[in-house]
Design an enzyme around this catalytic site. Structure first.
Site, PDB file in Angstrom:
ATOM      1  CB  SER A   1      -0.939   0.015   1.201  1.00 19.51           C
ATOM      2  OG  SER A   1      -1.977  -0.905   0.988  1.00 19.51           O
TER       3      SER A   1
ATOM      4  CE  LYS B   1      -3.694   0.569  -1.184  1.00 19.96           C
ATOM      5  NZ  LYS B   1      -4.445   0.122   0.014  1.00 19.96           N
TER       6      LYS B   1
ATOM      7  CE1 TYR C   1      -4.922   1.403   4.382  1.00 23.04           C
ATOM      8  CE2 TYR C   1      -3.265   0.310   5.721  1.00 23.04           C
ATOM      9  CZ  TYR C   1      -3.733   0.730   4.496  1.00 23.04           C
ATOM     10  OH  TYR C   1      -2.999   0.486   3.385  1.00 23.04           O
TER      11      TYR C   1
HETATM   12  N1  GLN Z   1      -2.343  -5.221  -1.975  1.00 25.80           N
HETATM   13  C1  GLN Z   1      -2.867  -5.167  -0.634  1.00 25.80           C
HETATM   14  C2  GLN Z   1      -4.368  -5.336  -0.645  1.00 25.80           C
HETATM   15  O1  GLN Z   1      -4.990  -4.840  -1.536  1.00 25.80           O
HETATM   16  C3  GLN Z   1      -2.492  -3.865  -0.019  1.00 25.80           C
HETATM   17  C4  GLN Z   1      -3.011  -3.710   1.400  1.00 25.80           C
HETATM   18  C5  GLN Z   1      -2.057  -2.989   2.298  1.00 25.80           C
HETATM   19  O2  GLN Z   1      -0.858  -2.913   2.056  1.00 25.80           O
HETATM   20  N2  GLN Z   1      -2.578  -2.502   3.402  1.00 25.80           N
HETATM   21  O3  GLN Z   1      -4.943  -5.951   0.227  1.00 25.80           O
END
Ligand code: GLN
Length: 309
Positions: free
Chosen positions: A64, A67, A243
């Site tokens: 993530s 992102k 999160y």
């Molecule tokens: N590729 C992971 C997912 O979509 C990314 C989630 C994460 O790193 N928190 O679940």
């Protein structure tokens, strides 16, 4: 200024010996195989000096953390129109939660939860072949890190594609509300692959430098985004980057940061440094357990919390 090299070495030594290491992500089978005893830390100061410790040169799955960079690219393409699809509020829910989407008519709370990041990826995919979009994301990472050897770990991408039932559900659900424009398979294919980019702490800290220095890489002078945009991306990292653990991360570390389930965290000390840490074991919210602890030690020793010393 405190001795950054000594502090980084001290932290790396402590983290190497700790036994409370959290749990590696199990829902992506390929990530479940990663050795939880690894730890890396890289700090890049404004003048370009690097302090690195532990496994700072070992590539890991950035997941993530990607992102942050897809958001940067999408803002470059769509500008503030992006915010018609995705919100800017912390979700207070796990990263892969689906409940809010129904109440909020398919518009994800922020660009860092999975639903929001999939919507951002969809925007990048529009008007291109998935392979071109993925190439663009990868080249952007290589350019920012100044390293063309950065690559996608295909085994991780395939592993997530095979088991990504929740993300497929999120994408289909958003599509039913018109938030996703492209075929769900296209968008998810690009999403799984950009999450599977493998980078070391040193490469990641290098790629994040523009966020620490008002949108510019202070060594090359190259401006990636405006100072205003860098400040806003940092604000989103602070409020949403971990999160439903974002409040605790702000409380303990006090820096904008973005985590990934590969155990990495990119953190930004504005005006001071770009920092990447990696320890594969996660806490209950899916954030690196020792990564957070290491950053807590580092910001305290350096006086870098944005909330004061
Ligand atoms: N590729 C992971 C997912 O979509 C990314 C989630 C994460 O790193 N928190 O679940």
């Amino acid at each position: 200024m405190p001795d950054i090299d000594a502090i980084v070495q001290e932290i790396a030594t402590e983290m190497r010996h700790r036994t409370d290491r959290g749990e590696v992500a199990r829902y992506i089978p390929e990530l479940a195989r990663v050795d939880p005893h690894q730890f890396g830390l890289a700090v890049i100061l404004e003048d370009g000096r690097v302090a690195a410790g532990g496994d700072a040169d070992q590539p890991f799955s950035i997941q993530s953390i990607s992102k942050v960079f897809t958001l940067t690219l999408a803002l470059g393409m769509a500008g503030d129109d992006l915010w018609t699809r995705v919100g800017r509020e912390p979700s207070g829910n796990p990263f892969n939660s689906i409940v809010q989407l129904e109440r909020e008519r398919g518009r994800p709370r922020n660009p860092f939860i999975n639903a929001g990041a999939i919507a951002v990826t969809d925007l990048i995919v529009s008007g291109h072949q998935p392979r071109e979009s993925l190439g663009e994301i990868l080249r952007f990472m290589q350019f920012l890190a100044g390293d063309t050897s950065i690559a996608i770990d295909k085994a991780v991408a395939a592993s997530e594609r095979r088991t990504g039932f929740r993300n497929t559900a999120l994408a289909n659900y958003m599509k039913s509300f018109g938030i996703i424009d492209n075929p769900v398979d296209f968008t998810l294919g690009v999403y799984f692959h950009h999450c599977a980019i493998a980078m070391s702490c040193r490469q990641l800290a290098m790629a994040g430098r523009f966020l620490a220095h008002s949108g510019r890489n202070p060594s090359t002078g190259y401006s990636v985004v405006s100072a205003e945009r860098a400040r806003r991306i940092n604000a989103l990292m602070l409020t949403c980057g971990h999160y439903d653990g974002s409040g605790d991360f702000a409380y303990r570390v006090g820096l904008p940061g973005k985590s990934g389930v590969g155990g990495g965290i990119l953190a930004v000390a504005p005006g001071h440094a770009s920092i990447a840490v990696w320890a594969p074991g996660l806490d209950g919210a899916g954030n690196s357990h020792l990564g957070r602890l290491a950053l807590e030690r580092l910001t305290k020793a350096m006086g870098w919390s944005i909330f004061g010393v």
